[in-house]
Design a protein around this motif. Structure first.
Motif: not given
Length: 245
Positions: A1-18, A50-58
């Motif tokens: 993936p080039l980007t993940r939905p929570l690379d920017d954790l400010s997206n937590l407020d709007t991120y929708k789980l499946p 799952k955390m490292t799928s939603l956000r950059l591993f490091e």
């Protein structure tokens, strides 16, 4: 993936789980049909991966080290999601719920034992307690050299463990699991399957089954064919297991 939905954790407020796991129509009927002949294990609940799928591993690694409010919120969000899925598994009457996260490389851990103990273990325990309270078994998969986590993994209340066999001293692992009354899933892969001879494969399977006392309930065989297994080695693997059974 080039980007993940929570690379920017400010997206937590709007991120929708499946949709919640195992919530589709007919799931309970599938379980019942499977149980007519087989033990039914479902779930494959992951947290770290799952955390490292939603956000950059490091970034996940650094966030856990710093114990940031945001990474805790993200982890708790996933636990809440999985707890709802566990409700569906319990309602369907599965025999076992499977958890799985890879914590190690072939030579060591990707996270410290303390991070596991402080950040991840309490969240696994919360989920596992719910499963065990319903009288359902718990199986845990984890690849990598996880020897330094074994005591904590066992302490979470698991009944079965599926490790990467090549990352352990098998005799030591067998002693530990027998002491803890944890069964093992024997999964043969790596150098022996890709590059060994059929005779070496057969010898390895027989010896490993003896080490873990498979005939007396020490575990079971889990057979999976990876890329690069020569046909003769694959054939020998299945035939040897069939002979043992």
């Amino acid at each position: 993936p080039l980007t993940r939905p929570l690379d920017d954790l400010s997206n937590l407020d709007t991120y929708k789980l499946p949709p919640v796991q195992h919530s589709y129509p007919g799931f309970a009927e599938e379980v019942a049909e499977h149980q007519e002949k087989y033990f039914c294990m479902k779930g494959m609940i992951t947290l770290f991966e799952k955390m490292t799928s939603l956000r950059l591993f490091e970034d996940v690694l650094m966030d856990m080290c710093m114990d940031t409010p945001e990474i805790n919120r993200m982890a708790d969000m996933l636990v809440d999601y999985y707890m709802k899925g566990i409700d569906n598994l319990i309602a369907a009457g599965v025999d076992c719920v499977e958890f799985g996260d890879d914590f190690g490389t072939q030579t060591g851990l990707m996270i410290s034992p303390q991070i596991f103990k402080d950040f991840l273990k309490p969240r696994y325990v919360k989920m596992i307690k719910k499963v065990k309270a319903a009288g359902i078994k718990v199986h845990f998969h984890s690849c990598g050299a996880n020897t330094d986590l074994l005591e904590d993994i066992a302490d979470m209340g698991i009944d079965g463990y599926w490790p990467q066999l090549t990352s352990y001293n098998l005799e030591d692992l067998a002693v530990f699991l027998k002491k803890k009354k944890i069964a093992i899933a024997l999964h043969f892969r790596g150098e022996i399957m890709n590059f060994g001879t059929p005779e070496e494969v057969r010898e390895k399977v027989i010896k490993t089954a003896e080490i873990f006392d498979i005939k007396n309930g020490g575990g079971w065989f889990y057979l999976e064919v990876d890329d690069g297994f020569p046909y003769e080695n694959t054939k020998t693997l299945f035939e040897t297991v069939d002979d043992i059974r």
